[in-house]
Scaffold this motif. Structure first.
Motif, PDB file in Angstrom:
ATOM      1  N   ILE A  10     -21.018 -14.374  15.889  1.00 35.69           N
ATOM      2  CA  ILE A  10     -20.240 -15.394  16.582  1.00 35.69           C
ATOM      3  C   ILE A  10     -19.697 -14.829  17.893  1.00 35.69           C
ATOM      4  CG2 ILE A  10     -18.112 -16.764  16.497  1.00 35.69           C
ATOM      5  CD1 ILE A  10     -18.629 -17.057  13.458  1.00 35.69           C
ATOM      6  N   ASN A  11     -19.122 -13.644  17.831  1.00 33.77           N
ATOM      7  CA  ASN A  11     -18.567 -13.045  19.045  1.00 33.77           C
ATOM      8  C   ASN A  11     -19.655 -12.686  20.039  1.00 33.77           C
ATOM      9  OD1 ASN A  11     -16.516 -12.303  16.700  1.00 33.77           O
ATOM     10  ND2 ASN A  11     -15.452 -12.584  18.637  1.00 33.77           N
ATOM     11  N   ASP A  12     -20.811 -12.272  19.557  1.00 26.45           N
ATOM     12  CA  ASP A  12     -21.938 -11.976  20.438  1.00 26.45           C
ATOM     13  C   ASP A  12     -22.346 -13.226  21.208  1.00 26.45           C
ATOM     14  OD1 ASP A  12     -24.185 -10.768  21.639  1.00 26.45           O
ATOM     15  OD2 ASP A  12     -25.438 -11.165  19.893  1.00 26.45           O
ATOM     16  N   HIS A  13     -22.500 -14.334  20.516  1.00 23.85           N
ATOM     17  CA  HIS A  13     -22.899 -15.585  21.176  1.00 23.85           C
ATOM     18  C   HIS A  13     -21.803 -16.123  22.087  1.00 23.85           C
ATOM     19  CE1 HIS A  13     -26.720 -15.784  19.246  1.00 23.85           C
ATOM     20  NE2 HIS A  13     -26.209 -15.884  18.038  1.00 23.85           N
ATOM     21  N   LEU A  14     -20.550 -15.944  21.692  1.00 20.36           N
ATOM     22  CA  LEU A  14     -19.454 -16.371  22.559  1.00 20.36           C
ATOM     23  C   LEU A  14     -19.478 -15.563  23.855  1.00 20.36           C
ATOM     24  CD1 LEU A  14     -16.974 -18.073  23.094  1.00 20.36           C
ATOM     25  CD2 LEU A  14     -15.637 -16.411  21.762  1.00 20.36           C
ATOM     26  N   GLY A  15     -19.745 -14.273  23.742  1.00 20.65           N
ATOM     27  CA  GLY A  15     -19.890 -13.442  24.936  1.00 20.65           C
ATOM     28  C   GLY A  15     -21.011 -13.941  25.829  1.00 20.65           C
ATOM     29  N   ASP A  16     -22.137 -14.328  25.228  1.00 18.38           N
ATOM     30  CA  ASP A  16     -23.259 -14.875  25.997  1.00 18.38           C
ATOM     31  C   ASP A  16     -22.827 -16.125  26.765  1.00 18.38           C
ATOM     32  OD1 ASP A  16     -24.727 -12.885  24.712  1.00 18.38           O
ATOM     33  OD2 ASP A  16     -25.937 -14.278  23.531  1.00 18.38           O
ATOM     34  N   HIS A  33     -15.847  -6.720  21.000  1.00 18.75           N
ATOM     35  CA  HIS A  33     -15.299  -7.164  19.717  1.00 18.75           C
ATOM     36  C   HIS A  33     -16.415  -7.288  18.682  1.00 18.75           C
ATOM     37  CE1 HIS A  33     -12.817 -10.304  17.307  1.00 18.75           C
ATOM     38  NE2 HIS A  33     -12.613  -9.085  16.854  1.00 18.75           N
ATOM     39  N   ALA A  34     -17.551  -7.804  19.085  1.00 20.94           N
ATOM     40  CA  ALA A  34     -18.696  -7.919  18.165  1.00 20.94           C
ATOM     41  C   ALA A  34     -19.089  -6.542  17.631  1.00 20.94           C
ATOM     42  CB  ALA A  34     -19.879  -8.581  18.864  1.00 20.94           C
ATOM     43  N   LEU A  35     -19.087  -5.529  18.485  1.00 19.08           N
ATOM     44  CA  LEU A  35     -19.415  -4.172  18.035  1.00 19.08           C
ATOM     45  C   LEU A  35     -18.398  -3.659  17.019  1.00 19.08           C
ATOM     46  CD1 LEU A  35     -20.611  -2.250  21.218  1.00 19.08           C
ATOM     47  CD2 LEU A  35     -21.993  -3.039  19.288  1.00 19.08           C
ATOM     48  N   SER A  36     -17.143  -4.003  17.211  1.00 20.09           N
ATOM     49  CA  SER A  36     -16.101  -3.539  16.289  1.00 20.09           C
ATOM     50  C   SER A  36     -16.213  -4.189  14.919  1.00 20.09           C
ATOM     51  CB  SER A  36     -14.713  -3.789  16.880  1.00 20.09           C
ATOM     52  OG  SER A  36     -14.371  -5.157  16.821  1.00 20.09           O
ATOM     53  N   LYS A  41     -27.834  -3.596  12.139  1.00 23.64           N
ATOM     54  CA  LYS A  41     -28.415  -2.479  12.892  1.00 23.64           C
ATOM     55  C   LYS A  41     -29.305  -2.945  14.038  1.00 23.64           C
ATOM     56  CE  LYS A  41     -28.224   0.987   9.292  1.00 23.64           C
ATOM     57  NZ  LYS A  41     -28.950   1.954   8.475  1.00 23.64           N
ATOM     58  N   ASP A  42     -30.014  -4.052  13.867  1.00 20.21           N
ATOM     59  CA  ASP A  42     -30.886  -4.538  14.935  1.00 20.21           C
ATOM     60  C   ASP A  42     -30.101  -5.216  16.057  1.00 20.21           C
ATOM     61  OD1 ASP A  42     -30.310  -6.614  13.115  1.00 20.21           O
ATOM     62  OD2 ASP A  42     -32.080  -7.744  13.727  1.00 20.21           O
ATOM     63  N   GLN A  43     -28.904  -5.721  15.765  1.00 21.22           N
ATOM     64  CA  GLN A  43     -28.070  -6.371  16.784  1.00 21.22           C
ATOM     65  C   GLN A  43     -27.347  -5.361  17.675  1.00 21.22           C
ATOM     66  OE1 GLN A  43     -25.495  -8.953  14.328  1.00 21.22           O
ATOM     67  NE2 GLN A  43     -25.763 -10.432  15.987  1.00 21.22           N
ATOM     68  N   GLU A  44     -26.943  -4.249  17.099  1.00 19.17           N
ATOM     69  CA  GLU A  44     -26.081  -3.308  17.823  1.00 19.17           C
ATOM     70  C   GLU A  44     -26.644  -2.839  19.164  1.00 19.17           C
ATOM     71  OE1 GLU A  44     -23.736   0.876  17.166  1.00 19.17           O
ATOM     72  OE2 GLU A  44     -24.376  -0.250  15.406  1.00 19.17           O
ATOM     73  N   PRO A  45     -27.913  -2.384  19.238  1.00 22.32           N
ATOM     74  CA  PRO A  45     -28.405  -1.941  20.551  1.00 22.32           C
ATOM     75  C   PRO A  45     -28.491  -3.082  21.572  1.00 22.32           C
ATOM     76  CG  PRO A  45     -30.127  -1.725  18.872  1.00 22.32           C
ATOM     77  CD  PRO A  45     -28.864  -2.143  18.186  1.00 22.32           C
ATOM     78  N   LEU A  46     -28.746  -4.287  21.107  1.00 23.09           N
ATOM     79  CA  LEU A  46     -28.806  -5.431  22.023  1.00 23.09           C
ATOM     80  C   LEU A  46     -27.429  -5.731  22.607  1.00 23.09           C
ATOM     81  CD1 LEU A  46     -31.102  -7.771  19.880  1.00 23.09           C
ATOM     82  CD2 LEU A  46     -31.776  -6.309  21.790  1.00 23.09           C
ATOM     83  N   ILE A  47     -26.412  -5.664  21.768  1.00 22.51           N
ATOM     84  CA  ILE A  47     -25.051  -5.914  22.239  1.00 22.51           C
ATOM     85  C   ILE A  47     -24.631  -4.813  23.207  1.00 22.51           C
ATOM     86  CG2 ILE A  47     -22.633  -6.093  21.539  1.00 22.51           C
ATOM     87  CD1 ILE A  47     -23.679  -7.300  18.857  1.00 22.51           C
ATOM     88  N   ARG A  48     -24.953  -3.572  22.887  1.00 21.42           N
ATOM     89  CA  ARG A  48     -24.598  -2.464  23.788  1.00 21.42           C
ATOM     90  C   ARG A  48     -25.263  -2.640  25.155  1.00 21.42           C
ATOM     91  NH1 ARG A  48     -21.633   1.283  21.447  1.00 21.42           N
ATOM     92  NH2 ARG A  48     -21.698   1.493  19.184  1.00 21.42           N
TER      93      ARG A  48
END
Length: 75
Positions: A10-16, A33-36, A41-48
């Motif tokens: 949710i936070n990842d998409h809100l950031g987008d 916040h999404a990282l926290s 595991k597949d989402q983390e490098p994309l968010i970074r």
């Protein structure tokens, strides 16, 4: 999969969404916040990568740049 408040996705998409409307500081906050929230595991490098470089391409079906900013459109 059910999404709960505090879900990394949710936070990842809100950031987008924030990034796409020009609210870049808030976008980076939501991605952090999404990282926290311990994303998959597949989402983390994309968010970074988003935190480092933002979003590079417009979403599918986005209006051309001049129309999106109130420029010359169809008459």
């Amino acid at each position: 999969m059910l999404l709960e408040p505090g879900e990394a996705t949710i936070n990842d998409h809100l950031g987008d969404a924030y990034w796409r409307i020009g609210r870049k500081l808030e976008a980076k906050f939501e991605w952090q916040h999404a990282l926290s929230l311990k994303p998959d595991k597949d989402q983390e490098p994309l968010i970074r990568r988003k935190i480092e470089a933002g979003l590079e391409t417009p979403p599918p079906g986005a209006a051309p740049e001049t129309q999106a900013q109130g420029g010359q459109g169809r008459k």
